[in-house]
Design a protein around this motif. Structure first.
Motif, PDB file in Angstrom:
ATOM      1  N   HIS A  26       0.749  -1.228   0.003  1.00 44.55           N
ATOM      2  CA  HIS A  26       0.104   0.029   0.003  1.00 44.55           C
ATOM      3  C   HIS A  26       0.768   1.245  -0.151  1.00 44.55           C
ATOM      4  O   HIS A  26       1.912   1.230   0.567  1.00 44.55           O
ATOM      5  N   PRO A  27       0.519   2.061  -0.883  1.00 51.18           N
ATOM      6  CA  PRO A  27       1.261   3.538  -0.669  1.00 51.18           C
ATOM      7  C   PRO A  27       1.146   4.238   0.881  1.00 51.18           C
ATOM      8  O   PRO A  27       0.454   3.867   1.574  1.00 51.18           O
ATOM      9  N   ILE A  28       2.269   5.021   0.991  1.00 48.92           N
ATOM     10  CA  ILE A  28       2.253   6.079   2.278  1.00 48.92           C
ATOM     11  C   ILE A  28       2.288   7.170   2.015  1.00 48.92           C
ATOM     12  O   ILE A  28       2.603   7.541   0.653  1.00 48.92           O
ATOM     13  N   GLY A  29       2.147   8.106   2.892  1.00 50.00           N
ATOM     14  CA  GLY A  29       2.151   9.502   2.586  1.00 50.00           C
ATOM     15  C   GLY A  29       3.603  10.015   2.009  1.00 50.00           C
ATOM     16  O   GLY A  29       4.518   9.601   2.606  1.00 50.00           O
ATOM     17  N   HIS A  30       3.642  10.712   1.122  1.00 51.33           N
ATOM     18  CA  HIS A  30       5.009  11.179   0.448  1.00 51.33           C
ATOM     19  C   HIS A  30       5.414  12.216   1.184  1.00 51.33           C
ATOM     20  O   HIS A  30       6.794  12.516   1.031  1.00 51.33           O
ATOM     21  N   ARG A  31       4.665  12.769   2.139  1.00 46.82           N
ATOM     22  CA  ARG A  31       5.590  13.878   3.137  1.00 46.82           C
ATOM     23  C   ARG A  31       5.628  13.105   4.587  1.00 46.82           C
ATOM     24  O   ARG A  31       5.609  13.996   5.559  1.00 46.82           O
ATOM     25  N   SER A  32       5.484  11.743   4.582  1.00 45.44           N
ATOM     26  CA  SER A  32       5.593  11.360   5.956  1.00 45.44           C
ATOM     27  C   SER A  32       6.901  10.910   6.428  1.00 45.44           C
ATOM     28  O   SER A  32       7.967  10.927   5.608  1.00 45.44           O
ATOM     29  N   PHE A  35       8.564   7.813   4.593  1.00 45.79           N
ATOM     30  CA  PHE A  35       9.071   7.968   3.377  1.00 45.79           C
ATOM     31  C   PHE A  35      10.157   8.701   3.271  1.00 45.79           C
ATOM     32  O   PHE A  35      11.111   8.581   2.351  1.00 45.79           O
ATOM     33  N   SER A  36      10.228   9.898   4.198  1.00 46.86           N
ATOM     34  CA  SER A  36      11.702  10.554   4.252  1.00 46.86           C
ATOM     35  C   SER A  36      12.774   9.665   4.527  1.00 46.86           C
ATOM     36  O   SER A  36      13.824   9.794   3.789  1.00 46.86           O
ATOM     37  N   SER A 238      13.183  14.672   0.763  1.00 45.83           N
ATOM     38  CA  SER A 238      11.980  15.124   0.331  1.00 45.83           C
ATOM     39  C   SER A 238      11.961  15.193  -1.373  1.00 45.83           C
ATOM     40  O   SER A 238      12.899  15.130  -1.780  1.00 45.83           O
ATOM     41  N   THR A 242       4.822  15.459  -5.939  1.00 42.74           N
ATOM     42  CA  THR A 242       4.305  14.219  -5.566  1.00 42.74           C
ATOM     43  C   THR A 242       5.065  13.137  -6.363  1.00 42.74           C
ATOM     44  O   THR A 242       5.000  13.099  -7.684  1.00 42.74           O
ATOM     45  N   VAL A 245       5.323   6.801  -5.312  1.00 42.51           N
ATOM     46  CA  VAL A 245       5.911   6.194  -3.940  1.00 42.51           C
ATOM     47  C   VAL A 245       6.037   4.798  -3.857  1.00 42.51           C
ATOM     48  O   VAL A 245       7.040   4.204  -3.474  1.00 42.51           O
TER      49      VAL A 245
END
Length: 382
Positions: A26-32, A35-36, A238, A242, A245
């Motif tokens: 599943h994707p995750i938030g690209h600003r989380s 993900f960093s 970052s 977008t 991901v």
């Protein structure tokens, strides 16, 4: 039989199961923060692969997008540039340079031949006023299977002093040793669907300090491909926009696999597969398009005498579920191209050449020797 297609083309290339499974999450938030962490790890491993201490910037783009970015971020309209053109992709960079109003001069060679470094050297040496701002070169010309002598041409650019060296390494990065910092390459781009063992969708650009200084003065329009914004974002683990991901999930695993294999082993494997493929073609009596001295480690281009190359491709696809690439532009129907780039093993080379040998027999074409035997002999040498 479904789901048995074997890709032996120079892109997209085969993707390892571990990479595919990683991308299925599943994707995750690209600003989380999670993900960093992935960005930080992949950025560090990209620097390892590019052999550079400078950031390697990841763009949501194809290889063409990375080279367009390389051109527009460091130049201004009217700047004089030299573009190497000995195939479809050198021709493309010339079109981009023209589209952006650059004073573009092409340094050419026939398709199937490398560009002579001296052809660049003569023009660069004559530029006493240092008006040439960049040299743009395709290292591995995917359309022909020719490897241009980047090291020699880059040395001539360094002697010039002013010009930037901008390199399309779309099919050579990850298959051939390009020590970016050691050679002092200013801008170099590649794409995920080649030696990176990933699906299409990500492009990568490494930039030298000299090129960043040129960036401050460059005036060509840019927004989405403004590498300055990517540089600022990368410093914070970052991305400015977008990103894909799930491709990052795959890239994390693919780069880990590459590090485990090691750069020297990766380059040796591609060299072995190039030589084995070419040995197989020679045994089968199929003329090669690129000379041995300048053959790409990523793709072997073949010009079969007396047989429509498209018939060969069709039989290989229908009978054996193996895809090889066709010729482009005026070489369509006259050439087929075997990719041996990225996630390709000795078994794949043997399988592809064996299927090609059977295809030639089915088409009524006699072969002087066994291509499989020639491939096997080369692979046994390690």
């Amino acid at each position: 039989m479904d789901d048995k297609l074997m890709l032996m083309i120079p892109g997209p290339t085969p993707v390892p199961e571990k990479v595919l499974l990683a991308m299925a999450k599943h994707p995750i938030g690209h600003r989380s923060g999670e993900f960093s962490q992935i960005i930080a790890e992949t950025n560090a491993n990209l620097k390892w692969l590019f052999q550079t201490e400078n950031p390697v910037l990841a763009l949501t783009a194809s290889g063409t997008g990375t080279i367009e970015a390389a051109i527009i971020n460091f130049l201004s309209a009217g700047d004089r540039v030299l573009v190497g053109n000995n195939g479809k992709f050198g021709e493309r960079w010339a079109k981009i340079a023209k589209a952006y109003g650059l004073d573009m001069q092409q340094i050419t060679a026939e398709w199937g031949e490398p560009i002579a470094p001296d052809a660049f050297g003569e023009v660069l040496a004559a530029d006493s006023e240092k008006k040439i701002k960049a040299v743009i070169l395709t290292h591995s010309e995917t359309s022909t299977g020719v490897l241009n002598d980047l090291e020699a041409i880059n040395k001539l650019v360094k002697q010039h002093g002013e010009a930037l060296m901008i390199v399309d390494a779309v099919t050579s990065l990850g298959s051939y040793n390009i020590p970016v910092d050691e050679w002092g390459i200013d801008v170099i781009g590649s794409g995920s669907q080649k030696g990176f063992m990933l699906p299409p969708g990500l492009g990568f650009v490494a930039v030298s300090d000299k090129a960043w200084a040129a960036y401050e003065k460059a005036t060509l329009p840019k927004f989405y491909l403004d590498l300055g914004t990517y540089r600022k974002a990368a410093a914070k683990d970052s991305t400015p926009f977008t990103p894909p991901v799930n491709l990052y999930f795959g890239m994390k695993v693919a780069l880990e696999m590459m590090k485990e294999e090691g750069l020297e082993s990766i380059f040796a494997r591609h060299q072995r597969h190039k030589e084995a493929t070419r040995a197989g073609m020679k045994a089968l009596g199929l003329p090669l398009f690129a000379p041995d001295s300048n053959a790409s480690p990523a793709v072997t281009s073949v010009v079969p005498d007396g047989i429509d190359a498209e018939k060969i491709r069709s039989v290989m696809k229908k009978r054996f579920n193996i895809a090889v690439a066709g010729g482009q532009d005026h070489m369509k129907g006259k050439m087929f191209r075997i990719g041996h780039l990225g996630f390709v093993s000795d078994r794949d080379i043997l399988c592809a050449v064996s299927a090609l040998e059977a295809t030639l027999q089915e088409l009524g074409h006699s072969t002087p020797e066994s291509g499989v035997a020639a491939v096997s002999k080369r692979l046994q040498q390690g």
